[in-house]
Design an enzyme around this catalytic site. Structure first.
Site, short mmCIF file in Angstrom:
data_model
loop_
_atom_site.label_atom_id
_atom_site.label_comp_id
_atom_site.label_asym_id
_atom_site.label_seq_id
_atom_site.Cartn_x
_atom_site.Cartn_y
_atom_site.Cartn_z
N GLU A 1 -5.59 -13.34 -14.61
CA GLU A 1 -4.60 -14.41 -14.56
C GLU A 1 -3.36 -13.92 -13.82
OE1 GLU A 1 -4.31 -18.30 -16.69
OE2 GLU A 1 -4.51 -16.65 -18.10
N LYS B 1 -0.83 -24.71 -17.13
CA LYS B 1 -1.24 -23.43 -16.54
C LYS B 1 -0.30 -22.33 -17.02
CE LYS B 1 -1.51 -21.06 -12.02
NZ LYS B 1 -2.80 -20.39 -12.24
N HIS B 2 -0.86 -21.11 -17.26
CA HIS B 2 -0.04 -19.92 -17.49
C HIS B 2 0.55 -19.51 -16.14
CE1 HIS B 2 -1.16 -19.20 -21.60
NE2 HIS B 2 -2.43 -18.91 -21.35
N VAL B 3 1.82 -19.76 -15.92
CA VAL B 3 2.43 -19.41 -14.64
C VAL B 3 3.94 -19.42 -14.79
CG1 VAL B 3 2.58 -21.78 -13.75
CG2 VAL B 3 2.33 -19.87 -12.14
N ARG C 1 2.64 -22.98 -19.64
CA ARG C 1 2.60 -22.43 -20.99
C ARG C 1 2.71 -20.91 -21.08
NH1 ARG C 1 -3.05 -21.79 -23.33
NH2 ARG C 1 -4.47 -21.69 -21.57
#
Length: 313
Positions: free
Chosen positions: A69, A96-98, A36
């Site tokens: 993050e 996951k923010h990635v 995301r």
């Protein structure tokens, strides 16, 4: 409730094929990976997936809250991530923010990739005020009590003044690699990948790599500004996970729209937004590219349905 669709312009002669536009069939396992992008309504879509997991019978998994993050990962960290996601039983979702991680480079099964995009300038404004919201720091301090409080002058600085005074934080210089404040101005970075070639802001190279990843790997890239079309395409292209998504979303629409809403964000003039847009040309091009692809997917569904109905007469 009236659900109105916004139709994007398309060529009448263009041949659209649902199968060709659907990368879900290319996935090796029934595991959904939502890497995301921040400030695109991803909290809402994450909650939607959580509720759909109970309705449609799949496992819901998300990354834990982190002190810092890390979006770009070293190769060994990418491998660890790919192994972890590949270990989930089917059907499962992981969020996951990635940056985009190509599992096939590690000889691991490819998941079903999805994401959401947002108008890049509206998104960067949203991020600017999000990290200044009082509740943001209250939540962070509760999780990480030793975090220092930010400079009050920085907290009070409004976006328009920041842009008009050419503040370091709001210049958005092309080719800039590190802005020093982690404002996530590079929406393309989440699709381009972990390579250093993806880090310069608003460059042709990062843009083209991001486009290629979307075309080759992503089943659906939704658009925040058109939730109706996004939900319809998700339901039809990835039904195992998104069956009933529109009904679930609208049954709880008030709850969803309150998630992560920032009431401390003041309006920004169109003049200032236009100034910023001048430095976001390729980020805007990528957003429009994703938008066109989403509407092609919707148009292909309509054509397929019409053909089926005609042949059934």
């Amino acid at each position: 409730m009236l659900r109105r669709f916004t139709w994007f312009q398309y060529k009448e002669t263009e041949v659209l094929d649902v199968e060709a536009l659907n990368n879900t069939r290319r996935a090796d396992r029934s595991v959904l990976f939502f890497n995301r992008v921040p400030k695109v309504g991803s909290q809402t879509f994450m909650e939607l997936l959580r509720r759909l997991s109970m309705r449609n019978g799949f496992s819901f998994n998300r990354d834990r809250v982190q002190r810092v993050e890390t979006i770009r990962l070293a190769p060994i960290e990418q491998l660890q991530l790919a192994r972890m996601v590949s270990s989930y039983s089917e059907p499962s979702v992981y969020i996951k923010h990635v940056c985009f991680t190509n599992f096939t480079e590690f000889n691991l099964p490819q998941p079903i990739y999805i994401n959401i995009v947002r108008d890049p300038v509206e998104r960067v404004i949203s991020w600017y005020y999000y990290v200044r919201a009082p509740w943001y720091y209250v939540e962070r301090k509760q999780i990480f009590p030793d975090l220092p409080l930010p400079d009050p002058n920085w907290l009070k600085k409004d976006f328009e003044s920041c842009v008009l005074k050419a503040d370091r934080e709001c210049r958005y210089l092309e080719g800039e690699i590190h802005e020093g404040i982690g404002d996530h101005r590079r929406q393309t970075l989440f699709f381009c990948g972990h390579s250093e070639k993806c880090t310069p802001f608003n460059t042709v190279g990062a843009l083209e790599r991001a486009k290629m990843a979307v075309e080759k790997h992503y089943a659906v890239v939704g658009v925040l500004e058109d939730v109706n079309t996004t939900l319809t395409v998700l339901e039809n292209y990835i039904p195992r996970f998104f069956r009933g998504a529109t009904d679930v979303y609208y049954d709880e629409v008030n709850a969803f729209t309150r998630i992560n809403r920032n009431f401390f964000k003041p309006p920004v003039s169109e003049e200032v937004k236009d100034m910023v847009r001048g430095n976001f040309t390729r980020e805007i091009e990528f957003y429009q590219f994703c938008k066109q692809r989403l509407y092609k997917q919707l148009r292909a569904l309509k054509l397929t349905k019409n053909t089926y109905e005609t042949n059934s007469l």
